[in-house]
Design a protein around this motif. Structure first.
Motif, short mmCIF file in Angstrom:
data_model
loop_
_atom_site.label_atom_id
_atom_site.label_comp_id
_atom_site.label_asym_id
_atom_site.label_seq_id
_atom_site.Cartn_x
_atom_site.Cartn_y
_atom_site.Cartn_z
N HIS A 152 -16.71 48.74 -21.77
CA HIS A 152 -16.57 47.86 -20.61
C HIS A 152 -15.57 46.73 -20.84
O HIS A 152 -15.26 45.98 -19.90
CB HIS A 152 -17.93 47.27 -20.23
N LYS A 155 -11.75 46.79 -18.50
CA LYS A 155 -11.94 46.92 -17.05
C LYS A 155 -10.65 46.54 -16.33
O LYS A 155 -9.83 45.78 -16.85
CB LYS A 155 -13.12 46.07 -16.59
N ARG A 157 -10.14 44.60 -13.73
CA ARG A 157 -10.04 43.20 -13.31
C ARG A 157 -10.73 42.31 -14.35
O ARG A 157 -11.86 42.59 -14.76
CB ARG A 157 -10.72 42.99 -11.96
N SER A 158 -10.08 41.25 -14.78
CA SER A 158 -10.69 40.33 -15.75
C SER A 158 -9.99 38.98 -15.66
O SER A 158 -8.90 38.85 -15.10
CB SER A 158 -10.57 40.89 -17.17
N THR A 165 -18.10 40.91 -22.92
CA THR A 165 -19.07 41.95 -22.57
C THR A 165 -20.30 41.92 -23.48
O THR A 165 -21.42 42.21 -23.02
CB THR A 165 -18.42 43.35 -22.63
N THR A 193 -18.84 40.89 -14.73
CA THR A 193 -19.09 41.26 -16.13
C THR A 193 -20.58 41.49 -16.38
O THR A 193 -20.97 42.49 -17.00
CB THR A 193 -18.56 40.18 -17.08
N VAL A 196 -21.83 44.73 -14.43
CA VAL A 196 -21.50 46.00 -15.08
C VAL A 196 -22.46 46.29 -16.22
O VAL A 196 -22.99 47.40 -16.35
CB VAL A 196 -20.04 45.99 -15.59
N SER A 218 -14.98 42.49 -8.54
CA SER A 218 -16.27 42.93 -9.06
C SER A 218 -16.58 44.35 -8.61
O SER A 218 -17.01 45.20 -9.41
CB SER A 218 -17.36 41.97 -8.58
N ASN A 221 -14.43 46.80 -10.56
CA ASN A 221 -14.90 46.99 -11.95
C ASN A 221 -16.13 47.88 -12.00
O ASN A 221 -16.25 48.75 -12.86
CB ASN A 221 -15.21 45.63 -12.59
N TYR A 224 -15.11 51.44 -11.31
CA TYR A 224 -14.27 51.97 -12.39
C TYR A 224 -15.10 52.65 -13.47
O TYR A 224 -14.68 53.65 -14.06
CB TYR A 224 -13.44 50.83 -13.00
#
Length: 315
Positions: A152, A155, A157-158, A165, A193, A196, A218, A221, A224
């Motif tokens: 994870h 991802k 988007r961050s 994580t 985050t 997920v 969000s 992610n 994904y």
């Protein structure tokens, strides 16, 4: 099998900066902790849930020496046709020094010869473990933790100020150690985050954020990683449903223009929407938390390089 009560042994590995966070997660799972890098409990936890657990041994037999274990293993009937035996003493466990590689191989081979079935070192249907702790030996089913949180990290988007994580996974476990029947909300979910990590562990969680751009991030992610989760747009003040648990990663001045009054307003609404709340903050806000009727029942400092966050478990 000679153990009348279910017994599990968990081994741990973590960075020195994660010591306090690891122990807080341990207390959430097992209602106790230890300074050692292993813990024995009757509580069954999937080892892959924790970013710190390395191995789990479900104990079938135990004895004062290896000879006693061998006698017991002769009567063992595995539930699978193929197996392998793995010795967990590949590192120091408390005061028990690690067993050298060649010696571990001898132990594995000697036990393996006593078990019915076909040994398979590559793809066994079951992995059996042998472990020495102090003057006691344990034999049972071994399960190695899978570092799901590591996948994870990558991802789409961050942003740099988000929880990493590992920390997010531990926080989700602290908030919801036993997910069955528990409804959870992350009302300031950002790019998801925590969502997920929680969703990947089967936790029934929904997300929300006032920023439409991060809501989209969000959702992206979550999708994904092949997960399904609901993320709605809006402030915490508009939440009307009640949840068992809320996870609140408070915005802070390094990343947002939110005022201290706005932060306190978030805490007030957290009290309104959930029985149990995990609050993540970079500031000491104990007084305000208590003013809103919360009791802080556990806490730790989580460190990321030189940056510190307080993790507060409140009821």
């Amino acid at each position: 099998m000679n153990n009348t009560k279910q017994k599990f042994i968990y081994t741990y590995v973590h960075h020195i900066n994660e010591f306090d966070l690891c122990r807080m997660e341990m207390r959430a799972f097992f209602e106790k902790d230890t300074l050692l890098n292993h813990i024995i409990s009757e509580i069954e936890i999937d080892p892959s849930r924790s970013p710190f657990i390395q191995d789990r041994l479900e104990v079938y037999y135990e004895g004062n020496d290896l000879a006693e274990i061998k006698k017991q293993v002769q009567a063992f009937k595995p539930s699978a046709k193929t197996y392998k035996v793995f010795c967990l003493n590949k590192m120091d466990l408390g005061e028990t020094k690690k067993i050298p590689h060649q010696e571990r191989q001898v132990i594995e081979r000697e036990l393996g010869l006593l078990i019915e079935g076909e040994p398979d070192l590559e793809n066994p249907e079951i992995v059996l473990g042998i472990l020495q702790l102090n003057d006691r030996w344990y034999f049972g089913k071994h399960e190695k933790s899978e570092s799901i949180w590591r996948h994870h990290m990558h991802k789409p988007r961050s942003y740099s100020t988000a929880l990493n994580t590992r920390m997010a996974r531990a926080i989700a476990n602290i908030a919801v150690p036993h997910p069955k029947g528990i409804r959870v909300i992350d009302p300031l979910c950002g790019i998801g985050t925590v969502l997920v990590e929680a969703l990947s562990m089967g936790i029934n969680i929904v997300g929300r954020d006032i920023n439409p751009i991060v809501c989209d991030g969000s959702r992206e992610n979550i999708a994904y990683f092949g997960l399904e989760g609901n993320v709605s747009k809006g402030p915490i003040s508009e939440i009307t449903e009640y949840y068992d648990v809320a996870i609140i990663d408070l915005p802070y001045n390094l990343a947002t223009h939110i005022s201290q009054e706005d932060q306190f307003d978030i805490i007030k609404h957290a009290r309104r929407i959930a029985d149990r709340v995990v609050i993540v903050t970079i500031e000491n806000i104990d007084d305000k938390i208590q003013e809103e009727g919360f009791k802080i029942i556990d806490r730790c400092i989580a460190r990321k390089h030189l940056f510190e966050r307080q993790i507060l478990l409140c009821v």
